[in-house]
Design a protein around this motif. Structure first.
Motif, PDB file in Angstrom:
ATOM      1  N   VAL A 228      52.100 -16.988  -4.023  1.00  0.00           N
ATOM      2  CA  VAL A 228      52.430 -17.598  -2.734  1.00  0.00           C
ATOM      3  C   VAL A 228      51.163 -17.803  -1.906  1.00  0.00           C
ATOM      4  O   VAL A 228      50.080 -17.341  -2.267  1.00  0.00           O
ATOM      5  CB  VAL A 228      53.438 -16.738  -1.949  1.00  0.00           C
ATOM      6  N   LEU A 229      51.300 -18.509  -0.786  1.00  0.00           N
ATOM      7  CA  LEU A 229      50.173 -18.725   0.120  1.00  0.00           C
ATOM      8  C   LEU A 229      50.023 -17.568   1.105  1.00  0.00           C
ATOM      9  O   LEU A 229      48.929 -17.155   1.435  1.00  0.00           O
ATOM     10  CB  LEU A 229      50.363 -20.039   0.881  1.00  0.00           C
ATOM     11  N   GLN A 230      51.137 -17.062   1.592  1.00  0.00           N
ATOM     12  CA  GLN A 230      51.195 -15.888   2.457  1.00  0.00           C
ATOM     13  C   GLN A 230      52.640 -15.420   2.488  1.00  0.00           C
ATOM     14  O   GLN A 230      53.495 -16.004   1.830  1.00  0.00           O
ATOM     15  CB  GLN A 230      50.656 -16.207   3.865  1.00  0.00           C
ATOM     16  N   GLY A 231      52.934 -14.359   3.215  1.00  0.00           N
ATOM     17  CA  GLY A 231      54.261 -13.749   3.136  1.00  0.00           C
ATOM     18  C   GLY A 231      55.400 -14.659   3.510  1.00  0.00           C
ATOM     19  O   GLY A 231      56.499 -14.565   2.951  1.00  0.00           O
TER      20      GLY A 231
ATOM     21  N   SER B 266      45.081  -6.652  -1.166  1.00  0.00           N
ATOM     22  CA  SER B 266      44.051  -7.233  -0.311  1.00  0.00           C
ATOM     23  C   SER B 266      44.378  -8.680   0.031  1.00  0.00           C
ATOM     24  O   SER B 266      44.915  -9.431  -0.788  1.00  0.00           O
ATOM     25  CB  SER B 266      42.695  -7.179  -1.027  1.00  0.00           C
ATOM     26  N   ALA B 267      44.032  -9.070   1.253  1.00  0.00           N
ATOM     27  CA  ALA B 267      44.257 -10.462   1.678  1.00  0.00           C
ATOM     28  C   ALA B 267      43.415 -11.435   0.878  1.00  0.00           C
ATOM     29  O   ALA B 267      43.649 -12.638   0.913  1.00  0.00           O
ATOM     30  CB  ALA B 267      43.954 -10.608   3.167  1.00  0.00           C
ATOM     31  N   SER B 268      42.419 -10.919   0.148  1.00  0.00           N
ATOM     32  CA  SER B 268      41.575 -11.794  -0.662  1.00  0.00           C
ATOM     33  C   SER B 268      42.177 -12.061  -2.037  1.00  0.00           C
ATOM     34  O   SER B 268      41.620 -12.821  -2.826  1.00  0.00           O
ATOM     35  CB  SER B 268      40.179 -11.175  -0.825  1.00  0.00           C
ATOM     36  N   ASN B 269      43.319 -11.450  -2.339  1.00  0.00           N
ATOM     37  CA  ASN B 269      43.957 -11.657  -3.637  1.00  0.00           C
ATOM     38  C   ASN B 269      45.464 -11.745  -3.437  1.00  0.00           C
ATOM     39  O   ASN B 269      46.162 -10.736  -3.422  1.00  0.00           O
ATOM     40  CB  ASN B 269      43.609 -10.520  -4.597  1.00  0.00           C
TER      41      ASN B 269
ATOM     42  N   GLY C 150      45.583 -15.601  -7.589  1.00  0.00           N
ATOM     43  CA  GLY C 150      45.542 -14.915  -6.310  1.00  0.00           C
ATOM     44  C   GLY C 150      44.250 -15.042  -5.545  1.00  0.00           C
ATOM     45  O   GLY C 150      44.182 -14.681  -4.373  1.00  0.00           O
ATOM     46  N   ALA C 151      43.190 -15.553  -6.160  1.00  0.00           N
ATOM     47  CA  ALA C 151      41.904 -15.670  -5.474  1.00  0.00           C
ATOM     48  C   ALA C 151      41.981 -16.751  -4.396  1.00  0.00           C
ATOM     49  O   ALA C 151      42.807 -17.662  -4.475  1.00  0.00           O
ATOM     50  CB  ALA C 151      40.812 -16.009  -6.478  1.00  0.00           C
ATOM     51  N   PRO C 152      41.114 -16.665  -3.370  1.00  0.00           N
ATOM     52  CA  PRO C 152      41.127 -17.692  -2.320  1.00  0.00           C
ATOM     53  C   PRO C 152      41.018 -19.111  -2.862  1.00  0.00           C
ATOM     54  O   PRO C 152      41.686 -20.020  -2.365  1.00  0.00           O
ATOM     55  CB  PRO C 152      39.921 -17.321  -1.456  1.00  0.00           C
ATOM     56  N   SER C 153      40.197 -19.316  -3.883  1.00  0.00           N
ATOM     57  CA  SER C 153      40.056 -20.662  -4.455  1.00  0.00           C
ATOM     58  C   SER C 153      41.363 -21.123  -5.103  1.00  0.00           C
ATOM     59  O   SER C 153      41.702 -22.317  -5.063  1.00  0.00           O
ATOM     60  CB  SER C 153      38.922 -20.687  -5.486  1.00  0.00           C
TER      61      SER C 153
ATOM     62  N   SER D 173      43.079 -15.190  10.821  1.00  0.00           N
ATOM     63  CA  SER D 173      43.573 -14.012  10.102  1.00  0.00           C
ATOM     64  C   SER D 173      42.876 -13.802   8.771  1.00  0.00           C
ATOM     65  O   SER D 173      43.324 -13.031   7.941  1.00  0.00           O
ATOM     66  CB  SER D 173      45.086 -14.142   9.860  1.00  0.00           C
ATOM     67  N   GLY D 174      41.777 -14.493   8.566  1.00  0.00           N
ATOM     68  CA  GLY D 174      40.983 -14.228   7.381  1.00  0.00           C
ATOM     69  C   GLY D 174      41.467 -14.905   6.118  1.00  0.00           C
ATOM     70  O   GLY D 174      41.049 -14.542   5.018  1.00  0.00           O
ATOM     71  N   GLY D 175      42.330 -15.884   6.224  1.00  0.00           N
ATOM     72  CA  GLY D 175      42.776 -16.619   5.051  1.00  0.00           C
ATOM     73  C   GLY D 175      41.725 -17.614   4.601  1.00  0.00           C
ATOM     74  O   GLY D 175      40.692 -17.792   5.245  1.00  0.00           O
ATOM     75  N   PRO D 176      41.958 -18.290   3.480  1.00  0.00           N
ATOM     76  CA  PRO D 176      40.989 -19.274   2.992  1.00  0.00           C
ATOM     77  C   PRO D 176      40.879 -20.466   3.929  1.00  0.00           C
ATOM     78  O   PRO D 176      41.830 -20.816   4.619  1.00  0.00           O
ATOM     79  CB  PRO D 176      41.561 -19.681   1.634  1.00  0.00           C
TER      80      PRO D 176
END
Length: 346
Positions: free
Chosen positions: A98-101, A91-94, A120-123, A153-156
């Motif tokens: 890394v920050l993203q791919g 899930s993008a929420s966990n 992995g959590a947004p925080s 894209s729904g990131g934090p």
């Protein structure tokens, strides 16, 4: 007999002359001092890029030449292994580590021995991102711009922060396993208006790029969208696959018509932000701007915007590009187009 002692001193006229001379000397020296400080900051920035490039080479030496910072190497754990569809495996929420791919900062910081929150959590990702914002090797001292976050894209939603100082050259971080255009790899290197072709069977590996002393790994550059409320809006949503290639971490290069770091238009001139060691005046010629470029062999050069926009620096040898993909800037076209055709990639 009384003798009066005579004490001599400056007259008012003499004092005014001295003050005037000092003022003239200061006015003469100030531009030189300002230029010296700028050169010093450029050198610090170059040293940062050199350290980042060296960290990449450390990773490559440990992983048979693999280049860090893409969804096929350090970000591969986020996906299900099907690199033609790139459906997320988690899930993008966990998103741990890394920050993203396409994140080069997390694996580079690890290679440098920098300890940070790997949750992995947004925080956790926000904490990780802000830690990198204060990590000196990732900060160009000439970079004084701040930005808000684009979260398409729904990131934090990262706090207001300094614009990202450096971007990796995107073409080296992708694949052409099937010998088809990069745009066929959904979620990786989608070209909205033109096309780029990597060599057949290309993978992000330092042994496949061509001459490493002539290929750019990383450069000054901050991907951005537009201004608003006094801030830039940066492409740093941190989603698993961002709305455009590379997210906050990669850019095509200043030769490309779809660049996010070096673009100019009605919304502003990104070259002032990214090619920040040259002219601060927007909408000038490319040669008026300067930026640092780190090459795959580890050396760093400070180049003007026109010389640093050679597409052969930004793509693997044997790549090709359509003329509709290159920048419309007239000075670039006068130097690099050959009979109206896009140049071959050496």
């Amino acid at each position: 007999m009384n003798m009066k002692k005579h004490v001599s001193g400056f007259t008012l006229i003499e004092l005014l002359v001295v003050v005037a001379v000092i003022a003239v000397l200061v006015s003469i020296m100030m531009p030189s001092l300002s230029e010296a400080r700028k050169l010093a900051r450029t050198a610090v920035c170059g040293n940062n890029l050199r350290s980042i490039s060296q960290a990449m080479n450390v990773y490559a030496s440990e992983w048979e030449g693999a280049i860090l910072g893409n969804s096929h190497t350090t970000g591969s754990g986020l996906y299900n292994g099907n690199y033609t569809s790139f459906a997320p495996a988690i899930s993008a929420s966990n998103v741990p580590t890394v920050l993203q791919g396409n994140d080069w900062m997390s694996p580079t910081a690890q290679a440098m021995g920098f300890h940070f929150n790997t949750g992995g959590a947004p925080s956790d990702r926000i904490d990780r991102f802000m830690a990198f914002q204060n990590y000196k090797p990732f900060i160009c001292p000439e970079n004084q711009w701040v930005s808000t976050t684009y979260t398409g894209s729904g990131g934090p939603n990262f706090p207001i922060h300094r614009v990202i100082s450096y971007n990796a050259a995107a073409a080296f971080q992708n694949v052409n396993i099937k010998g088809s255009s990069i745009s066929s790899f959904q979620g990786q290197f989608a070209i909205p208006n033109g096309w780029i072709q990597l060599p057949n069977e290309y993978r992000p590996n330092i042994n496949r790029i061509g001459n490493p002393s002539q290929k750019v790994y990383m450069a000054d550059g901050g991907r951005w969208f537009s201004g608003g409320s006094g801030f830039l809006s940066m492409d740093d949503d941190g989603g698993l696959s961002s709305t455009s290639v590379g997210g906050l971490d990669q850019d095509y290069g200043p030769w490309d018509n779809n660049t996010r770091a070096y673009n100019k238009g009605a919304r502003g001139d990104g070259r002032v932000i990214s090619m920040r060691h040259g002219s601060p005046i927007p909408f000038g010629t490319l040669s008026a701007y300067k930026f640092n470029l780190a090459f795959f062999d580890g050396h760093v050069e400070t180049m003007n915007g026109l010389d640093g926009s050679d597409p052969s620096l930004w793509m693997p040898s044997g790549s090709s590009v359509g003329v509709s993909e290159v920048t419309t800037q007239s000075d670039w076209r006068a130097k690099y187009l050959i009979n109206g055709n896009a140049p071959s990639i050496r």
